[in-house]
Design a protein around this motif. Structure first.
Motif, short mmCIF file in Angstrom:
data_model
loop_
_atom_site.label_atom_id
_atom_site.label_comp_id
_atom_site.label_asym_id
_atom_site.label_seq_id
_atom_site.Cartn_x
_atom_site.Cartn_y
_atom_site.Cartn_z
N ALA A 123 0.84 -1.20 0.00
CA ALA A 123 0.00 0.00 0.00
C ALA A 123 0.87 1.24 0.00
CB ALA A 123 -0.93 -0.02 1.20
N SER A 124 1.66 1.42 -1.06
CA SER A 124 2.64 2.53 -1.11
C SER A 124 1.98 3.89 -1.21
CB SER A 124 3.58 2.32 -2.31
OG SER A 124 2.82 2.21 -3.51
N GLY A 125 0.75 3.96 -1.65
CA GLY A 125 0.05 5.23 -1.73
C GLY A 125 -0.18 5.86 -0.36
N LEU A 126 -0.06 5.08 0.68
CA LEU A 126 -0.24 5.61 2.04
C LEU A 126 1.08 5.88 2.72
CD1 LEU A 126 -2.98 3.10 3.34
CD2 LEU A 126 -3.32 5.28 2.21
N ARG A 150 -3.48 -1.86 7.24
CA ARG A 150 -4.18 -1.04 6.25
C ARG A 150 -3.76 -1.35 4.83
NH1 ARG A 150 -7.17 2.77 8.57
NH2 ARG A 150 -6.83 3.13 10.80
N THR A 151 -4.79 -1.42 4.00
CA THR A 151 -4.58 -1.53 2.56
C THR A 151 -4.93 -0.22 1.86
OG1 THR A 151 -6.83 -2.33 2.24
CG2 THR A 151 -5.13 -3.97 2.63
N GLY A 152 -5.58 0.67 2.56
CA GLY A 152 -5.97 1.97 2.02
C GLY A 152 -6.49 2.82 3.16
N LEU A 153 -6.96 4.04 2.80
CA LEU A 153 -7.52 4.93 3.80
C LEU A 153 -8.88 4.40 4.25
CD1 LEU A 153 -6.67 8.40 2.22
CD2 LEU A 153 -5.73 7.46 4.34
N ALA A 154 -9.05 4.27 5.55
CA ALA A 154 -10.32 3.79 6.09
C ALA A 154 -10.44 4.29 7.51
CB ALA A 154 -10.40 2.28 6.05
N LEU A 207 -5.64 9.32 12.34
CA LEU A 207 -5.40 9.94 11.04
C LEU A 207 -5.22 11.45 11.18
CD1 LEU A 207 -5.17 9.74 8.00
CD2 LEU A 207 -7.67 9.72 7.85
N LEU A 208 -5.98 12.11 12.04
CA LEU A 208 -5.80 13.55 12.25
C LEU A 208 -4.41 13.85 12.80
CD1 LEU A 208 -9.29 14.51 13.72
CD2 LEU A 208 -8.36 15.18 11.49
N ALA A 209 -3.96 12.97 13.69
CA ALA A 209 -2.61 13.18 14.24
C ALA A 209 -1.55 13.05 13.16
CB ALA A 209 -2.37 12.18 15.36
N ARG A 210 -1.73 12.06 12.29
CA ARG A 210 -0.76 11.88 11.20
C ARG A 210 -0.79 13.06 10.24
NH1 ARG A 210 0.88 6.38 10.78
NH2 ARG A 210 -0.19 5.06 12.33
N LEU A 211 -2.01 13.60 9.95
CA LEU A 211 -2.11 14.76 9.04
C LEU A 211 -1.46 16.01 9.64
CD1 LEU A 211 -5.76 14.29 7.74
CD2 LEU A 211 -3.67 14.12 6.38
N SER A 212 -1.52 16.13 10.93
CA SER A 212 -0.97 17.35 11.56
C SER A 212 0.49 17.23 11.93
CB SER A 212 -1.79 17.68 12.80
OG SER A 212 -1.67 16.65 13.77
N ASP A 213 1.11 16.08 11.57
CA ASP A 213 2.53 15.87 11.88
C ASP A 213 3.38 16.54 10.80
OD1 ASP A 213 5.03 14.98 12.52
OD2 ASP A 213 4.58 12.83 12.36
#
Length: 990
Positions: free
Chosen positions: A763-766, A789-793, A803-809
């Motif tokens: 899942a390289s897109g992630l 994970r195989t994708g966003l879920a 996911l919010l924590a990862r986006l704000s990193d």
């Protein structure tokens, strides 16, 4: 030559003179005599000539002590009836001429020369009775008429009567030339036939009546009618044969005789008081094979006293008895004598019943119904009373010898159960009163109830069998006898559900449904070992009693699989640990159960999860559940936490019992799999099972779950997952989804993190948001099943916060597309209800569309694409469809851009139809959307007045005004804005 002189040895002249004097002095006496003779003709004797003459012949033979023989013939226009025995004497002549008086006052005869002789008058007006050559008397209608003519009073009466006169009152001696009776006979009655009386017809009637008369009159042994000779032959033991007719007639008879006491005899008519002898005879037909053929109740038989009367009878046998009759000899006369004789009819009938074969006796019981006459009803009552109180019914235990009294007998009402009554009666005293089935089979309807015989039906039989203790072979014979009845009698199978079954341990239980039937060698194997244990509720049948009927009634095979399904074994297994802790030896139970598993295999065992409760010893000698023990060399042993409640199986058990058998009952080697084909709810002793069920919308069709996952140490999960992925059963349970995959996704740890923290390597897109699962790990299909994970879920609030924590990193560098996709997934989760913003703390920093991380105070959610022209890209957060963006704003606690920006278009522009713009038409066709209707307002340069957030004039490619009209310097930008507005259902003018 002078005519022979007529002699008068019987003093007939004196008799005539006395009668004529009486008539002359009293014409009324003449009338009375004429009336009396007429009454006899019209009342009872008009058609009884042969019967009456046969009775006279029987009396004569009896008086002489010789066999009675009777001959009936036609000769010279006369009907002639000859007989053996005492010839006519003076007393007899007097009796013949007296109408009512008889010469047989004291000898017990039935009719010799009494009123019955009047029966010949319909045939002849000139009868003669001859006892030798020129010896006898004659009666004459013509002679009587001539004598009466000389008497004025009687002559006048005779004229008034039209010539009807009393022929038998005046007797004359026969002519001297009267021939003697035929050789071998002592007396002959000669009847010149009246005009219109056919002689041949009289012979036919006599021949028809002769067999019954030979039966009724024991003193008469032979009757010859014309050329036909009929004889009664006594065959011994109550058997009689009447031969000489078209075919022999056989009868079984029973006789009783006695004398009346003085009191009873004195109750008779004066002329009858000297007759004290009485006889009773019962007779029933027998066919050529010796089988009794009872009379049909509707056949019209009558009481014989001893010859036929008019009393209709409905009994299975004929009664011939000296019952007093009325003068017309048609009806019985009541009184003490009749009562006495009828009372004797009961014991005599018992003699008859006992004389026939036992299997035919019930055929002689009077069939219930209305009596055909008053005397018929009385006799029926006498017979039934006698039959009810005497022993005569053949017993099933010994049909040829033992006899039962009806009041204490019973019959088995199970048609088709041949041999069962004999089995029961011969085995247990409780059934000693059973009647032989052959006798019951021939019984007319209702006679058993009439006798008071108890009916033993299936329900009562089942209850009484509970008290019987017999070997298994006897019970098998009982079941075999019941089987044909069970096939044919409606409802019998249900009635037999409680049928007793003997067990291998000596007990007897009610109802095959709780019984297991052994097969093969019943003395060896685990089933036999279980039978020896005597487990409560585990009923294994005596091998000698096994029969297919038991299976039909609910018994199950006592093969290993059948025993394993038995609830009693489950109960024993489930309490085995408690029993062991209480000091009981549960080793034999464990041995037997493990033996069963060895025979049925692990697949069958897997359908019985309760086997895990089997008590086995651990390495300290303490009892424990099988599913709370592991093999000494279990693959799972190194993966478990130090404090888990799993013991190690005693090495002796591990060495003696095959590994596959031990694991089949739950002893741990690798991970164990639980299977429930029809799960209905939690209760499988799985960790966190209640929580998993609460998250389901409907029960699963099948539960396939790995046990004991909660016992794995946190740092052993990589190895545990590899073990799970490497075993087919556990791998299937994971890939099946359901409980196991859910549990691993929540509780398993990779480098201290849940599987959902990581992504698959593929899942390289992630990659800019998620790191690959740390190795060594199982294959990606297995990892995907446990939540890697195989994708966003975003499944829940935990996923959303991560996911919010990862986006704000700031250290992560996701591109704009990944950021937009992440925001779109978050917005969709909120819109779908999977995430409640109230459960999360709003982020302090968010990822903008340009890839930077900004404070939330500086950011807005871009909910309309044209607004990006007047806002800095570093402040815009976007992603998701127009309908989901308000949910994203709610989750991030950000305002919408449309709530922040306010602007107006000062220049009206020039209207142009959308359809006239080539680039718009091409773009619509490319996008697969219709060309918008209406017009767009074109500008060479589009300038708007921005009032908020910062006032000023700005040049933009496209903008909608307050009325919904699109203004555009770039029509394609306006088209995109219009399409976005349509998607959000906001009205825009056309």
């Amino acid at each position: 030559m002078a005519a022979p002189e007529i002699t008068d040895p019987y003093r007939t002249a004196a008799l005539r003179a006395a009668v004529l004097d009486a008539w002359a002095s009293s014409p009324t006496r003449f009338r009375e005599d004429a009336n009396a003779e007429e009454d006899l003709l019209l009342g009872g004797y008009a058609e009884a000539w042969f019967v009456e003459l046969a009775q006279n012949a029987a009396d004569a033979a009896r008086a002489a002590g010789v066999p009675g023989r009777l001959r009936v013939a036609l000769a010279d226009g006369e009907l002639r009836v000859a007989n053996t025995g005492v010839p006519l004497d003076a007393a007899g002549v007097t009796a013949l001429a007296s109408l009512r008086a008889s010469a047989k006052r004291d000898d017990g005869s039935v009719g010799r020369f009494g009123v019955g002789f009047a029966a010949v008058l319909p045939l002849s007006g000139e009868p003669r009775v001859v006892s030798g050559a020129g010896l006898g008397v004659r009666f004459s209608g013509a002679g009587t008429a001539a004598a009466v003519a000389a008497l004025p009073g009687p002559a006048a009466e005779l004229a008034r009567r039209g010539g009807q006169l009393p022929i038998l009152r005046l007797a004359w001696p026969v002519e001297p030339d009267e021939p003697a009776p035929p050789a071998g006979f002592d007396t002959e009655v000669r009847l010149p036939l009246r005009d219109g009386v056919g002689g041949p017809a009289l012979l036919v009637a006599a021949l028809d009546a002769a067999p019954d008369l030979l039966l009724a009159l024991p003193d008469l042994t032979e009757i010859t009618v014309g050329n036909t000779v009929l004889r009664r032959v006594c065959e011994g033991r109550g058997a009689v044969r009447i031969e000489g007719g078209e075919e022999p007639r056989h009868w079984s008879i029973a006789r009783r005789a006695g004398r009346l006491d003085t009191a009873d005899a004195g109750a008779q008519a004066t002329e009858q008081r000297g007759r004290r002898d009485w006889t009773v005879c019962w007779a029933v037909p027998v066919d050529a094979t010796g089988r009794t053929r009872p009379l049909d109740p509707g056949a019209g038989d009558v009481l014989h006293a001893p010859t036929a009367s008019a009393e209709r009878m409905s009994l299975p046998a004929r009664l011939v008895a000296t019952v007093p009759l009325e003068p017309d000899r048609r009806r019985t006369r009541g009184g003490p004598v009749t009562d006495r004789i009828l009372a004797e009819a009961g014991p005599a009938y018992l003699d008859l019943v006992r004389a026939v074969p036992p299997g035919e006796r019930l055929g002689l019981v009077p069939v219930p119904g209305f009596p055909r006459s008053e005397i018929d009803g009385r006799i029926r009552a006498v017979l039934l009373d006698a039959l009810r109180g005497a022993a005569w019914l053949p017993a099933a235990a010994d049909p040829a010898g033992l006899e039962l009294t009806p009041r204490r007998a019973e019959w088995l009402d199970l048609p088709g159960a041949e041999g069962l009554a004999e089995l029961l009666a011969g085995a247990d005293g409780a059934f000693a009163g059973l009647i032989a089935p052959d006798a019951v089979a021939g019984a007319p309807a209702g006679v058993l109830a009439e006798l008071g015989v108890h009916r033993l039906g299936a329900d009562e039989l089942v209850g009484r069998l509970l008290g019987v203790r017999r070997p298994g072979a006897w019970w098998q014979a009982v079941y075999a006898a019941l089987t044909p009845a069970a096939e044919t009698v409606p409802g019998l199978i249900e009635q037999l559900r409680g049928l007793p079954v003997p067990l291998a341990d000596g007990r007897t239980v009610a109802g095959p449904s709780s019984v297991l039937l052994p097969g093969g060698d019943p003395s060896a194997g685990p089933v036999a070992r279980l039978a020896e244990l005597g487990l409560p509720g585990l009923h294994i049948a005596d091998p000698g009693a096994v029969h297919p009927l038991l299976s039909r009634l609910g018994a199950a095979p006592a093969d290993p699989a059948g025993v394993l399904d038995h609830p009693a074994l489950r109960d024993a297994v489930e309490r085995s640990v408690d029993d062991a802790e209480a000091g009981l030896d549960t080793g034999p139970l464990a041995d037997a159960v493990l033996g069963l598993i060895g025979e049925v295999g692990s697949v069958v065992a897997a359908r019985h999860p309760w086997l895990g409760a089997l008590a086995l010893r651990d390495d300290d000698g303490e009892p424990g559940r099988a599913d709370e023990l592991m093999l000494p060399d279990a693959a799972l042993r190194s993966l478990l936490a130090q404090d888990v409640p799993v013991g190690v199986l005693d090495a002796a058990w591990a060495q003696r019992i095959p590994r596959s058998v031990l694991t089949a009952v739950g002893v741990l080697d690798g991970f164990a799999v639980l299977v429930d084909e029809e799960p209905a709810g939690p209760g499988h002793h799985l960790h966190d099972e209640d929580r998993w069920w609460e998250g389901l919308t409907e029960p699963p069709a099948r539960l396939l779950a790995v046990r004991d996952l909660d016992l794995v140490a946190d740092d052993a999960w990589p190895a545990a997952l590899r073990l799970l992925a490497g075993e087919p059963d556990t791998r299937a349970a994971v890939l099946h989804g359901g409980y196991t995959a859910w549990w691993l996704s929540v509780h398993a740890r990779l480098d201290g993190r849940r599987p959902g923290y990581w992504r698959l390597a593929s899942a390289s897109g992630l990659a800019e948001l998620y790191d690959p699962a740390p190795g060594p790990v199982p294959d990606e299909a297995f990892l995907a099943a446990i939540g890697v994970r195989t994708g966003l879920a975003v499944a829940d609030a935990r996923d959303a916060a991560d996911l919010l924590a990862r986006l704000s990193d700031p250290a992560r560098r996701p591109d704009v597309a990944l950021v937009a996709a992440a925001h779109a997934e978050l917005a969709a989760a909120v819109a779908a209800g999977r995430v409640d913003p109230a459960e999360l703390d709003p982020p302090q920093r968010v990822r903008a569309l340009d890839g930077t991380v900004v404070d939330v105070d500086d950011a807005v959610v871009l909910d309309a694409p044209w607004l990006a022209a007047v806002l800095p890209a570093a402040e815009l957060v976007g992603g998701g469809g127009p309908g989901d963006l308000p949910a994203l704003a709610d989750l991030l606690d950000l305002p919408l851009a449309s709530d922040v920006v306010s602007a107006a278009v000062p220049d009206p522009g020039r209207p142009v139809r959308w359809a006239e713009l080539a680039e718009v038409v091409v773009a619509c066709h490319t996008l697969g959307v219709p060309v918008p209707p209406g017009e767009v307002l074109l500008h060479d340069e589009l300038v708007i007045d921005v009032r908020r957030p910062v006032a000023g004039r700005r040049t933009v490619p496209a903008w909608p005004d307050a009325d919904g009209w699109w203004h555009a310097a770039d029509p394609l930008r306006a088209l995109m804005g219009l399409l976005a507005t349509d998607a959000s259902d906001e009205p825009v003018a056309g």
